[in-house]
Design a protein around this motif. Structure first.
Motif, PDB file in Angstrom:
ATOM      1  N   VAL A  61      -3.985   7.429 -20.080  1.00  0.00           N
ATOM      2  CA  VAL A  61      -4.416   6.081 -20.454  1.00  0.00           C
ATOM      3  C   VAL A  61      -4.483   5.239 -19.188  1.00  0.00           C
ATOM      4  O   VAL A  61      -3.615   5.363 -18.313  1.00  0.00           O
ATOM      5  N   VAL A  62      -5.499   4.375 -19.072  1.00  0.00           N
ATOM      6  CA  VAL A  62      -5.639   3.517 -17.905  1.00  0.00           C
ATOM      7  C   VAL A  62      -5.667   2.056 -18.341  1.00  0.00           C
ATOM      8  O   VAL A  62      -6.236   1.710 -19.373  1.00  0.00           O
ATOM      9  N   ASP A  63      -5.012   1.200 -17.575  1.00  0.00           N
ATOM     10  CA  ASP A  63      -5.025  -0.241 -17.857  1.00  0.00           C
ATOM     11  C   ASP A  63      -4.559  -0.971 -16.605  1.00  0.00           C
ATOM     12  O   ASP A  63      -4.120  -0.356 -15.631  1.00  0.00           O
ATOM     13  N   ALA A  64      -4.639  -2.299 -16.628  1.00  0.00           N
ATOM     14  CA  ALA A  64      -4.252  -3.110 -15.478  1.00  0.00           C
ATOM     15  C   ALA A  64      -3.415  -4.292 -15.934  1.00  0.00           C
ATOM     16  O   ALA A  64      -3.542  -4.763 -17.068  1.00  0.00           O
ATOM     17  N   GLN A  65      -2.561  -4.761 -15.049  1.00  0.00           N
ATOM     18  CA  GLN A  65      -1.681  -5.900 -15.324  1.00  0.00           C
ATOM     19  C   GLN A  65      -1.701  -6.837 -14.128  1.00  0.00           C
ATOM     20  O   GLN A  65      -1.433  -6.431 -13.004  1.00  0.00           O
ATOM     21  N   SER A  66      -2.016  -8.107 -14.369  1.00  0.00           N
ATOM     22  CA  SER A  66      -2.009  -9.113 -13.312  1.00  0.00           C
ATOM     23  C   SER A  66      -0.686  -9.863 -13.327  1.00  0.00           C
ATOM     24  O   SER A  66      -0.197 -10.243 -14.389  1.00  0.00           O
ATOM     25  N   VAL A  67      -0.105 -10.064 -12.144  1.00  0.00           N
ATOM     26  CA  VAL A  67       1.166 -10.790 -12.027  1.00  0.00           C
ATOM     27  C   VAL A  67       1.072 -11.780 -10.877  1.00  0.00           C
ATOM     28  O   VAL A  67       0.322 -11.578  -9.914  1.00  0.00           O
ATOM     29  N   LYS A  68       1.845 -12.852 -10.983  1.00  0.00           N
ATOM     30  CA  LYS A  68       1.910 -13.834  -9.904  1.00  0.00           C
ATOM     31  C   LYS A  68       2.683 -13.252  -8.726  1.00  0.00           C
ATOM     32  O   LYS A  68       3.492 -12.340  -8.874  1.00  0.00           O
ATOM     33  N   THR A  69       2.434 -13.812  -7.550  1.00  0.00           N
ATOM     34  CA  THR A  69       3.112 -13.368  -6.342  1.00  0.00           C
ATOM     35  C   THR A  69       4.057 -14.458  -5.846  1.00  0.00           C
ATOM     36  O   THR A  69       3.984 -15.610  -6.267  1.00  0.00           O
ATOM     37  N   SER A  70       4.935 -14.073  -4.936  1.00  0.00           N
ATOM     38  CA  SER A  70       5.856 -15.028  -4.331  1.00  0.00           C
ATOM     39  C   SER A  70       5.239 -15.614  -3.065  1.00  0.00           C
ATOM     40  O   SER A  70       4.175 -15.181  -2.614  1.00  0.00           O
ATOM     41  N   GLY A  71       5.945 -16.564  -2.478  1.00  0.00           N
ATOM     42  CA  GLY A  71       5.391 -17.274  -1.332  1.00  0.00           C
ATOM     43  C   GLY A  71       5.259 -16.453  -0.077  1.00  0.00           C
ATOM     44  O   GLY A  71       4.552 -16.862   0.858  1.00  0.00           O
ATOM     45  N   ASN A  72       5.909 -15.293   0.015  1.00  0.00           N
ATOM     46  CA  ASN A  72       5.844 -14.486   1.236  1.00  0.00           C
ATOM     47  C   ASN A  72       4.642 -13.541   1.262  1.00  0.00           C
ATOM     48  O   ASN A  72       4.444 -12.841   2.248  1.00  0.00           O
ATOM     49  N   VAL A  73       3.853 -13.534   0.186  1.00  0.00           N
ATOM     50  CA  VAL A  73       2.681 -12.646   0.133  1.00  0.00           C
ATOM     51  C   VAL A  73       1.495 -13.349   0.771  1.00  0.00           C
ATOM     52  O   VAL A  73       1.141 -14.471   0.395  1.00  0.00           O
ATOM     53  N   TRP A 107      -1.417   1.988 -26.795  1.00  0.00           N
ATOM     54  CA  TRP A 107      -0.172   1.228 -26.882  1.00  0.00           C
ATOM     55  C   TRP A 107       0.897   1.750 -25.927  1.00  0.00           C
ATOM     56  O   TRP A 107       1.776   1.003 -25.490  1.00  0.00           O
ATOM     57  N   VAL A 108       0.791   3.034 -25.555  1.00  0.00           N
ATOM     58  CA  VAL A 108       1.832   3.614 -24.702  1.00  0.00           C
ATOM     59  C   VAL A 108       1.851   2.964 -23.321  1.00  0.00           C
ATOM     60  O   VAL A 108       2.921   2.774 -22.729  1.00  0.00           O
ATOM     61  N   ILE A 109       0.690   2.606 -22.785  1.00  0.00           N
ATOM     62  CA  ILE A 109       0.669   1.999 -21.454  1.00  0.00           C
ATOM     63  C   ILE A 109       1.125   0.545 -21.517  1.00  0.00           C
ATOM     64  O   ILE A 109       1.711   0.017 -20.561  1.00  0.00           O
ATOM     65  N   GLU A 110       0.896  -0.117 -22.660  1.00  0.00           N
ATOM     66  CA  GLU A 110       1.425  -1.472 -22.830  1.00  0.00           C
ATOM     67  C   GLU A 110       2.952  -1.433 -22.820  1.00  0.00           C
ATOM     68  O   GLU A 110       3.606  -2.325 -22.277  1.00  0.00           O
ATOM     69  N   ARG A 111       3.524  -0.406 -23.410  1.00  0.00           N
ATOM     70  CA  ARG A 111       4.981  -0.244 -23.378  1.00  0.00           C
ATOM     71  C   ARG A 111       5.455  -0.011 -21.943  1.00  0.00           C
ATOM     72  O   ARG A 111       6.518  -0.511 -21.542  1.00  0.00           O
ATOM     73  N   THR A 112       4.676   0.743 -21.160  1.00  0.00           N
ATOM     74  CA  THR A 112       5.036   0.975 -19.763  1.00  0.00           C
ATOM     75  C   THR A 112       5.083  -0.333 -18.993  1.00  0.00           C
ATOM     76  O   THR A 112       6.003  -0.564 -18.199  1.00  0.00           O
ATOM     77  N   PHE A 113       4.099  -1.202 -19.212  1.00  0.00           N
ATOM     78  CA  PHE A 113       4.129  -2.511 -18.564  1.00  0.00           C
ATOM     79  C   PHE A 113       5.380  -3.281 -18.978  1.00  0.00           C
ATOM     80  O   PHE A 113       5.963  -4.020 -18.181  1.00  0.00           O
TER      81      PHE A 113
END
Length: 283
Positions: free
Chosen positions: A110-122, A222-228
Motif C-alpha cells: 500500500v502506498v500513501d503520503a503524510q504531510s507534517v509541520k517542521t521545526s524552526g531548525n529545518v 486502512w493498514v497504512i493509515e494505522r502505520t501513520f
C-alpha cells in the motif's frame, strides 16, 4: 540490564536479544586504534536513541545517565549512513512477517503520503507547502505491506505531489522488493503513477473513498493509515525536527523497529497516560 533506573522506552532483555547480533558484528568490524577505549555500551546508545524518538526531546536534553548526547547522535548518524539502522529494521520486519504466518518477502503493498509541520531548525530549501492540507513542512511517502510494516520510505518537501513522490517510492520498492506485484493507492495518485507502476511490473489499483457520510475504513488502505498512527505516537515524529531528510527517514525506521520488537516479544507499547499505567503511589 543497565545499572541505572530503567526508562519506559528502554529495550528489554528479550528485545535486545533480537538485535544485539547486528550491533556486535558492527563493532567487531571496526578494529584498530582506539578500539580498546570504546567504553559506551551499544545497548545504552540504542536506549538513548529510543528515548529521543519516543519523547521528542532535543538531543541536547538527553538525561545525564545516558552517554553524552554528542556521542549518541554520532552513533545515530553513523548507523544511518552505513545502513545499520535499516538492517535492524529489515531483520525485525522479516521476523514479524514470519510470526504472522507470512513469507519474508511480500507480494502486495500500500502506498500513501503524510504531510507534517517542521521545526524552526529545518532549512527553507528542505520544506514546502502542501496546498491541499494547508501544511508547511515535509511529506512522508510510505509503502507498507498488508500488515502495515514499512517497505520503502521517502521524505520530501510537503510541496512535492503525492504522485511524484509515489513514483520514486515505487521505484525503490521494486528495487528492494521485486516480489511485490500489487499496490493499492488512494485517489490522490494520478494515472502517471499507475503507468509508472506498470513499467515496474506492479499493478497499481486506486481505492476510492465510499460516498456515504461518516468515517469508514478504506478497504486494503486502512493498514497504512494505522502505520501513520504508529508514527505519530512517537513525539519526535509528531513534527519533523530533523535538519536532514535522511535523518527523518531514519527516525521512522527506529519507530518501526521499536514497534516490531515489542510485538515479537509480546510487550505492549507504553502510553502517555501514566496515571493508568503506573501502580498507585503509596499514601
Amino acid at each position: 540490564m543497565t545499572p541505572r533506573r530503567a526508562y519506559r522506552s528502554d529495550v528489554s532483555d528479550a528485545r535486545w536479544a533480537l538485535i544485539e547480533p547486528v550491533f556486535v558484528a558492527w563493532r567487531a568490524a571496526r578494529p584498530g586504534p582506539g578500539a580498546a577505549a570504546r567504553v559506551h555500551d551499544l545497548r545504552e546508545i540504542v536506549n538513548a536513541i529510543l528515548y529521543v524518538n519516543r519523547t521528542g526531546i532535543p538531543w541536547e536534553y538527553l538525561p545525564h545517565d545516558f552517554p553524552p548526547f554528542k556521542t549518541v547522535y554520532d552513533y545515530f548518524a553513523e548507523w544511518e549512513a552505513d545502513g545499520t539502522t535499516e538492517q535492524v529494521h529489515d531483520l525485525l520486519r522479516d521476523a514479524t512477517r514470519r510470526a504472522n504466518a507470512r513469507t519474508a518477502e511480500p507480494s502486495a503493498a500500500v502506498v500513501d503520503a503524510q504531510s507534517v509541520k517542521t521545526s524552526g531548525n529545518v532549512a527553507e530549501t528542505s520544506q514546502g507547502i502542501d496546498a491541499g492540507k494547508k501544511i508547511k513542512g515535509r511529506k512522508r511517502h510510505l509503502v507498507t505491506d498488508t500488515l502495515g510494516l514499512v517497505l520503502a520510505v521517502l521524505v520530501t518537501a510537503a510541496s512535492v505531489h503525492d504522485s511524484a513522490g509515489g513514483k520514486q517510492a515505487l521505484t525503490e520498492l521494486a528495487e528492494a522488493h521485486p516480489s511485490v506485484t500489487k499496490v493499492w493507492a488512494d485517489g490522490g495518485y494520478q494515472t502517471s503513477v499507475i503507468q509508472h507502476g506498470a513499467g515496474l511490473g506492479i499493478d497499481v489499483e486506486v481505492v476510492r473513498r465510499p460516498k456515504g457520510k461518516g468515517f469508514q475504513p478504506l478497504p486494503k488502505r486502512w493498514v497504512i493509515e494505522r502505520t501513520f498512527g504508529w508514527l505519530m505516537q512517537h513525539r519526535r515524529l509528531a513534527r519533523d525536527y530533523e535538519a536532514l531528510p535522511q535523518r527523518s527517514r531514519t527516525m521512522i525506521h527506529w519507530v518501526m523497529a521499536n514497534k516490531m520488537s515489542r510485538e515479537l516479544t509480546g510487550e505492549s507499547a507504553p502510553t502517555w497516560r501514566t496515571e493508568t499505567d503506573m501502580p498507585p503511589t503509596p499514601a
